[in-house]
Design a protein around this motif. Sequence first.
Motif, mmCIF file in Angstrom:
data_model
loop_
_atom_site.group_PDB
_atom_site.id
_atom_site.type_symbol
_atom_site.label_atom_id
_atom_site.label_comp_id
_atom_site.label_asym_id
_atom_site.label_seq_id
_atom_site.Cartn_x
_atom_site.Cartn_y
_atom_site.Cartn_z
ATOM 1 N N TRP A 111 -6.450 10.660 9.646
ATOM 2 C CA TRP A 111 -6.101 9.312 10.105
ATOM 3 C C TRP A 111 -5.644 8.452 8.923
ATOM 4 O O TRP A 111 -4.678 7.683 9.049
ATOM 5 C CB TRP A 111 -7.313 8.652 10.787
ATOM 6 C CG TRP A 111 -7.015 7.318 11.388
ATOM 7 C CD1 TRP A 111 -6.605 7.056 12.663
ATOM 8 C CD2 TRP A 111 -7.103 6.048 10.725
ATOM 9 N NE1 TRP A 111 -6.432 5.698 12.836
ATOM 10 C CE2 TRP A 111 -6.731 5.067 11.668
ATOM 11 C CE3 TRP A 111 -7.465 5.649 9.440
ATOM 12 C CZ2 TRP A 111 -6.698 3.708 11.359
ATOM 13 C CZ3 TRP A 111 -7.434 4.293 9.124
ATOM 14 C CH2 TRP A 111 -7.061 3.347 10.074
ATOM 15 N N ASN A 112 -6.297 8.615 7.786
ATOM 16 C CA ASN A 112 -5.881 7.867 6.597
ATOM 17 C C ASN A 112 -4.450 8.220 6.203
ATOM 18 O O ASN A 112 -3.651 7.337 5.845
ATOM 19 C CB ASN A 112 -6.822 8.164 5.425
ATOM 20 C CG ASN A 112 -8.181 7.523 5.590
ATOM 21 O OD1 ASN A 112 -8.340 6.542 6.314
ATOM 22 N ND2 ASN A 112 -9.181 8.067 4.914
ATOM 23 N N ALA A 113 -4.122 9.511 6.256
ATOM 24 C CA ALA A 113 -2.760 9.932 5.929
ATOM 25 C C ALA A 113 -1.759 9.313 6.903
ATOM 26 O O ALA A 113 -0.683 8.829 6.495
ATOM 27 C CB ALA A 113 -2.663 11.460 5.964
ATOM 28 N N ALA A 114 -2.097 9.322 8.193
ATOM 29 C CA ALA A 114 -1.214 8.730 9.194
ATOM 30 C C ALA A 114 -1.070 7.225 8.983
ATOM 31 O O ALA A 114 0.012 6.657 9.163
ATOM 32 C CB ALA A 114 -1.745 9.026 10.600
ATOM 33 N N ALA A 115 -2.168 6.562 8.589
ATOM 34 C CA ALA A 115 -2.124 5.117 8.338
ATOM 35 C C ALA A 115 -1.233 4.799 7.137
ATOM 36 O O ALA A 115 -0.523 3.788 7.122
ATOM 37 C CB ALA A 115 -3.534 4.578 8.111
ATOM 38 N N ILE A 116 -1.258 5.669 6.115
ATOM 39 C CA ILE A 116 -0.378 5.477 4.961
ATOM 40 C C ILE A 116 1.079 5.615 5.386
ATOM 41 O O ILE A 116 1.944 4.817 4.979
ATOM 42 C CB ILE A 116 -0.732 6.485 3.847
ATOM 43 C CG1 ILE A 116 -2.090 6.130 3.238
ATOM 44 C CG2 ILE A 116 0.343 6.504 2.759
ATOM 45 C CD1 ILE A 116 -2.640 7.177 2.304
ATOM 46 N N ALA A 117 1.370 6.617 6.211
ATOM 47 C CA ALA A 117 2.731 6.789 6.720
ATOM 48 C C ALA A 117 3.176 5.553 7.500
ATOM 49 O O ALA A 117 4.325 5.101 7.385
ATOM 50 C CB ALA A 117 2.804 8.039 7.604
ATOM 51 N N GLU A 118 2.260 5.004 8.293
ATOM 52 C CA GLU A 118 2.546 3.801 9.072
ATOM 53 C C GLU A 118 2.845 2.623 8.145
ATOM 54 O O GLU A 118 3.795 1.861 8.358
ATOM 55 C CB GLU A 118 1.328 3.504 9.954
ATOM 56 C CG GLU A 118 1.559 2.526 11.067
ATOM 57 C CD GLU A 118 0.330 2.395 11.959
ATOM 58 O OE1 GLU A 118 0.456 1.708 12.984
ATOM 59 O OE2 GLU A 118 -0.732 2.966 11.644
ATOM 60 N N THR A 119 2.057 2.487 7.086
ATOM 61 C CA THR A 119 2.248 1.388 6.138
ATOM 62 C C THR A 119 3.569 1.514 5.389
ATOM 63 O O THR A 119 4.268 0.524 5.161
ATOM 64 C CB THR A 119 1.077 1.345 5.139
ATOM 65 O OG1 THR A 119 -0.140 1.192 5.868
ATOM 66 C CG2 THR A 119 1.229 0.189 4.167
ATOM 67 N N LEU A 120 3.928 2.747 4.999
ATOM 68 C CA LEU A 120 5.209 2.963 4.322
ATOM 69 C C LEU A 120 6.376 2.519 5.198
ATOM 70 O O LEU A 120 7.346 1.936 4.723
ATOM 71 C CB LEU A 120 5.364 4.440 3.954
ATOM 72 C CG LEU A 120 4.456 4.966 2.842
ATOM 73 C CD1 LEU A 120 4.607 6.481 2.707
ATOM 74 C CD2 LEU A 120 4.770 4.282 1.526
#
Length: 413
Positions: free
Chosen positions: A58-67
């Motif tokens: 989920w953290n990885a997906a959240a980083i992708a979302e933020t980018l």
Amino acid sequence: MAPISKECDFLVIGGGSGGLACARRASGQWGAKTIAVESNRLGGTCVNVGCVPKKVTWNAAAIAETLHEAAAYGFQVKETAPFDFKTFKHKRDDYIKRLNGIYERNLKNDKVEYLHGRAHLLDKNSAEVVMDDGSKEIIRAKKILLATGGHANIPQHIPGAELGITSDGFFDLETLPKRVALVGAGYIAVEMAGMFHHLGSETHLFIRHDTFLRAFDPMIQETIVAEYERQGIHIHRNSSQSKLEKDPSNPGWMKLHYTDKTAPDGATMDLDCLLWAIGRVPEVEDLGLDKAGVKQNERGHIIADDYQNTSVENIYALGDVCGKVELTPVAIAAGRALGNRLFGGPEFKNAKLDYTNIPSVVFAHPEVGSIGLTEPEAVEKYGKENIKVYKTNFTAMYYAMMEPKEKAPTSYK
């Protein structure tokens, strides 16, 4: 070779969060001679194929979302290569292995004897453990805890269903699917759909009704369904699946046969991953419950009261195998309370977990938090005329710099 025989005060079958918490409390704090048995990796579902690797993903997906959202704040972020899912997966695996080691060291520090093998009951005071090398040990115990957890379910009536994976298989994926279908409407399906989508997979979520997360308040259901559709996740309402088959012309791909609200007469979809998230069943298949007389309910869960007592004196059960509240902190708290009650002396004779008002979180995108009754439950319990409902919807300031179509909702009730 005759089985080795051992005796102890407390035998814990299952090395997940609840079982380990209870074993460590009984031995480390109260000095009970304790043996813990686990046939898989220590830590259970949460550590190995649940909360922990899920939150990392989920953290990885959240980083992708933020980018993706960074441009609205003036950042020009250019990706020089696509997301390296394989490297991420192996780093996540290494982290889980470190946690497995920490759990084993904690057992040793609390003087819990740990056996890696498969246990089944012989009677109400003994169990046989089949070790990894095939040898057997018979353990006689004054008290036994059953904390074997559960495992994901795969539908038996759909031809080719075995070609799909479950939440366990999600963490074994070496590559990110190009097009993935998830079947289910609970928090596992919703969480993984959000992660797949934000990491770059074309994501289809198949649900049986019009909304998902149907155990949660209607506000949560309506808000998250609308948000997932805004983000571009394909939601197939009123769906059913009839067949899953390999695509001989496209290795690694499958064809799903299904119906949904927009295709009531049937349709097919080509995909390279299907994940079944249709529920979990208790891990009791070879536990020997019948030999000890331990009763189960109609769904196979072990029946236990608020003090974790089963139908057999001195046999206890807690965690997912009971099917009550399937959350890791609940199992840990119940395990510690039981350890106190069984071995902590008179002051703990009434120790038990209060199962009311337990909070829960869904790591969707955005996240969901809930505690207490839903509005329909409150109306049913107290009557509509006796409750007041306060709710609000607004757009968080984080989205102030973004275009209207990119703004996610915030809702409270």
